[in-house]
Scaffold this motif. Structure first.
Motif, PDB file in Angstrom:
ATOM      1  N   GLU A 244      37.318  48.411  77.193  1.00 38.75           N
ATOM      2  CA  GLU A 244      36.162  48.485  76.541  1.00 38.75           C
ATOM      3  C   GLU A 244      37.159  47.596  75.283  1.00 38.75           C
ATOM      4  N   SER A 245      37.371  47.312  73.955  1.00 37.48           N
ATOM      5  CA  SER A 245      37.776  47.819  73.300  1.00 37.48           C
ATOM      6  C   SER A 245      37.219  48.778  72.027  1.00 37.48           C
ATOM      7  N   ASN A 246      36.547  49.859  72.077  1.00 37.82           N
ATOM      8  CA  ASN A 246      36.702  50.752  70.935  1.00 37.82           C
ATOM      9  C   ASN A 246      37.674  52.080  71.492  1.00 37.82           C
ATOM     10  N   CYS A 247      38.477  52.476  71.923  1.00 39.49           N
ATOM     11  CA  CYS A 247      39.142  53.337  72.074  1.00 39.49           C
ATOM     12  C   CYS A 247      39.276  53.973  71.236  1.00 39.49           C
ATOM     13  N   GLY A 248      39.554  53.357  70.213  1.00 37.98           N
ATOM     14  CA  GLY A 248      40.081  54.932  69.016  1.00 37.98           C
ATOM     15  C   GLY A 248      41.076  55.225  68.719  1.00 37.98           C
ATOM     16  N   ALA A 249      41.976  55.439  68.071  1.00 35.44           N
ATOM     17  CA  ALA A 249      43.012  55.332  67.282  1.00 35.44           C
ATOM     18  C   ALA A 249      43.759  56.654  67.881  1.00 35.44           C
TER      19      ALA A 249
ATOM     20  N   ASP B  21      42.074  45.101  77.441  1.00 39.43           N
ATOM     21  CA  ASP B  21      43.228  45.156  76.749  1.00 39.43           C
ATOM     22  C   ASP B  21      44.149  46.068  77.640  1.00 39.43           C
ATOM     23  N   LEU B  22      45.553  45.536  76.788  1.00 41.77           N
ATOM     24  CA  LEU B  22      46.516  46.210  77.864  1.00 41.77           C
ATOM     25  C   LEU B  22      47.263  46.993  77.088  1.00 41.77           C
ATOM     26  N   VAL B  23      47.693  48.272  76.887  1.00 40.29           N
ATOM     27  CA  VAL B  23      48.717  49.255  76.664  1.00 40.29           C
ATOM     28  C   VAL B  23      49.646  49.788  76.545  1.00 40.29           C
ATOM     29  N   VAL B  24      50.846  49.638  76.777  1.00 46.57           N
ATOM     30  CA  VAL B  24      51.628  50.648  77.475  1.00 46.57           C
ATOM     31  C   VAL B  24      52.923  50.445  76.659  1.00 46.57           C
TER      32      VAL B  24
END
Length: 138
Positions: A85-90, A33-36
């Protein structure tokens, strides 16, 4: 726009989209995942070489066409994360990257910053191989 090695930030145009590529060394797994800012972006390419321990991602970062950022001469920073990982949490937000620590992130990740600059302002390009005192700098 500009290529840098060994850096955690990159300059991107404010007036238009920029194709950004990131090479992460010492990666233990692929980027999932890539979040900006608050937005998760689709990657146009994502590769992982476990032997070299390198993860690579390419995505298109939109410009600030809405004028939401305050682009100063030094630029406006927006923080991002490459997540493994996909389980970073909100509670895992990219704001922690600006603070230097992300204790609320429950996943493995790397922080980076995008520096928006006003690419419509005039700029000077020096066409010389000289540097330092030869061109008046120190």
């Amino acid at each position: 726009d500009e290529g840098f090695v060994g850096t955690s930030s990159i300059k991107v145009r404010a007036s238009a989209s920029t194709e950004v590529s990131a090479l992460v060394t010492n990666a233990k797994s692929a980027i999932v995942d890539l979040v900006v800012g608050d937005v998760s972006y689709d990657m146009s390419a994502s590769l992982f070489d476990p032997t070299a321990r390198q993860a690579y991602a390419v995505w298109t970062q939109p410009g600030d066409t809405e004028g939401l950022l305050t682009v100063s001469p030094s630029g406006a920073f927006v923080y991002g994360q490459t997540r493994y990982e996909s389980n970073c949490g909100a509670s895992c937000t990219t704001a922690c990257c600006g603070e230097g620590a992300c204790p609320l992130c429950a996943c493995s990740h790397s922080c980076f910053a995008l520096q928006y600059y006003d690419d419509l302002q005039p700029f000077i390009t020096f066409n010389t191989a000289l540097e330092g005192p030869e061109i008046g700098g120190t």
